[in-house]
Structure formats: structure tokens, C-alpha cells
Design a protein around this motif. Structure first.
Motif, PDB file in Angstrom:
ATOM      1  N   ASN A   1       0.815  -1.213   0.000  1.00 29.29           N
ATOM      2  CA  ASN A   1       0.000   0.000   0.000  1.00 29.29           C
ATOM      3  C   ASN A   1       0.854   1.271   0.000  1.00 29.29           C
ATOM      4  N   GLY A   2       1.907   1.260  -0.821  1.00 31.53           N
ATOM      5  CA  GLY A   2       2.760   2.443  -0.915  1.00 31.53           C
ATOM      6  C   GLY A   2       4.227   2.083  -0.850  1.00 31.53           C
ATOM      7  N   SER A   3       4.989   2.909  -0.104  1.00 33.23           N
ATOM      8  CA  SER A   3       6.442   2.735  -0.039  1.00 33.23           C
ATOM      9  C   SER A   3       6.890   2.342   1.362  1.00 33.23           C
ATOM     10  N   MET A   4       7.982   1.584   1.404  1.00 30.61           N
ATOM     11  CA  MET A   4       8.628   1.302   2.674  1.00 30.61           C
ATOM     12  C   MET A   4      10.060   1.827   2.614  1.00 30.61           C
ATOM     13  N   ARG A   5      10.584   2.189   3.758  1.00 25.88           N
ATOM     14  CA  ARG A   5      11.919   2.778   3.836  1.00 25.88           C
ATOM     15  C   ARG A   5      12.828   1.854   4.637  1.00 25.88           C
ATOM     16  N   ILE A   6      14.003   1.601   4.096  1.00 29.10           N
ATOM     17  CA  ILE A   6      14.964   0.730   4.771  1.00 29.10           C
ATOM     18  C   ILE A   6      15.707   1.551   5.813  1.00 29.10           C
TER      19      ILE A   6
END
Length: 245
Positions: free
Chosen positions: A102-107
Motif C-alpha cells: 500500500n505504498g512505499s517502505m523505507r529501509i
């Protein structure tokens, strides 16, 4: 070897999140070594890894999964070729977008873990993601102790369960390893899962085993199972294990 990837994720996502995390793993490998990625992901090829995802404060409502915005992706492999490419690649990634997250994830950070070798012929494991076991004609198999009324499609048989577990490992060992399985605190898990390519996706229900159990076998076999996972669909986010010390 294992890599833990600490992530900031959308607080609402689909229960089919495994599809997007698999896409993330594939994307990392493709950016690092496209030829290697194409080789292991070609149809019928051996995918030398398993993975699981842990979410904080997880709640599920229908096909929505809610969490506190934090997740840990654990990727495990016994292949140095895979591990070097994935670890080097993921360190350069900052963000990733996926339909089912549902969008972006950040590492946020990555952590390399070297498992402590198993030296005994008996080991207690616990599932980090459910173990999928099926017969040749696609009937799910579970240990006999988990039998309940109304499950006519499921095969409840300890010998068949162990036999199909061994068969699921044929690509890891280039044959069938000697192995003994003993259920301890297992239960049936039913997981909705996406299969097919992006143009022809469909939802299936997977019956799987979840919990703790004991495996007996050669220490080499147990170590490889610890690294590669156990059962079918390992590269799709099933069969990832941890040792109960």
C-alpha cells in the motif's frame, strides 16, 4: 546466513504483503546481478532462500493488515552466491514501493546474522512463517494429532507428512534427506495467498503447519534446513524457522 532488514512501512497494507516483499527481494537481486536473478527465478529453477516478515502490533481485519509502521524482513539462505548478492544489494536500497504494501517502505538498517552451527542430531525448531506440505495431487498434509472433524480434503498422517517434507527438500540436497519429524506444539494455519503472474493473479487458501517441533537427522541436514527453510513455497515467504535453544 541471515539478513535482517529493519523497515518503516505503511501502517495499513494488504494481507497479501508476501507478494510485494518477494518483489523487493527480486528487485534487490536484479539490481545487483541481473543474470543471476534471471537464473534463479526462471520457471522450475531452485530459489535458494526463504523469508519471513515480522510486524509490530499486528491486527488483521478482512484483507487489511494494520501495524505500528515498523517491520523486520528476515531473509535466510545457505547459498553464498545468493547471500553476497542480496546483502550487498540491499545495503544500497533506500526505499521500495509495492502494490500490496500500500505504498512505499523505507529501509532503516540491515543486520547480517551468522547462525550458530547445529552439532546434534536432534533439534527443536519453531516456525517464523508457516510450513506448507502437500501431496503430489495437491492435498495439504498435517500431522495426525491436528485432525479435526470436517477436514476431508486434508491428509492427516505423520508418515505422509514426513515423506512430503523430505520431498520438498530435494533441490536443497539433490535427493531426499533422511529426516524424522515430531510435532510438539503445532496447529493448523490457513493463509490467503496470491499466485500467478501480475496479469493473472488469483487468491488461494493454503493450509499449513505452525508451531514448534523436533527434527532428527544428520547435523549437516539440520543446518541446511535451518538456512533454507522447510516445506514447499519457501521462497514465497513460508517455512522460515528459528532454533529453540
Amino acid at each position: 546466513m541471515r539478513v535482517k532488514v529493519f523497515l518503516e512501512v505503511p501502517k495499513e497494507m494488504s494481507i497479501y504483503y508476501r507478494r510485494s516483499f518477494l518483489s523487493f527481494i527480486k528487485n534487490v537481486l536484479e539490481e545487483e546481478d541481473a543474470d543471476y536473478c534471471e537464473k534463479i527465478f526462471r520457471k522450475g529453477g531452485f530459489k535458494p532462500f526463504t523469508f519471513c516478515v515480522f510486524f509490530g502490533d499486528i491486527k488483521v481485519n478482512g484483507e487489511k493488515l494494520y501495524n505500528n509502521g515498523k517491520a523486520i524482513l528476515t531473509v535466510s539462505s545457505g547459498s553464498p552466491d545468493f547471500f553476497v548478492r542480496f546483502y550487498n544489494g540491499v545495503k544500497r536500497v533506500k526505499t521500495f514501493s509495492g502494490k500490496y504494501i500500500n505504498g512505499s517502505m523505507r529501509i532503516l538498517k540491515t543486520q547480517m546474522i551468522e547462525e550458530e552451527p547445529l552439532s546434534e542430531s536432534k533439534c527443536r525448531f519453531r516456525t517464523l512463517s508457516p510450513i506448507v506440505v502437500v501431496t503430489k495431487d495437491k492435498h495439504p498434509v498435517l500431522p495426525e494429532e491436528l485432525k479435526s472433524d470436517g477436514d476431508t480434503f486434508i491428509v492427516f498422517d505423520n508418515d505422509v507428512f514426513t515423506k512430503e517434507l523430505r520431498f520438498s527438500l530435494r533441490h536443497v540436497f539433490n535427493g531426499l534427506p533422511e529426516l524424522s519429524f515430531k510435532n510438539e506444539k503445532g496447529k493448523k494455519a490457513v493463509v490467503k495467498h496470491l499466485v500467478g503472474n501480475s496479469e493473472e493473479e488469483k487468491v488461494i487458501k493454503i493450509v499449513a503447519y505452525q508451531g514448534s517441533f523436533i527434527l532428527e537427522g544428520d547435523p549437516f541436514v539440520l543446518n541446511e534446513i535451518y538456512r533454507y527453510g522447510l516445506g514447499f513455497r519457501r521462497h514465497q515467504g513460508f517455512g522460515c524457522l528459528e532454533v529453540v535453544r
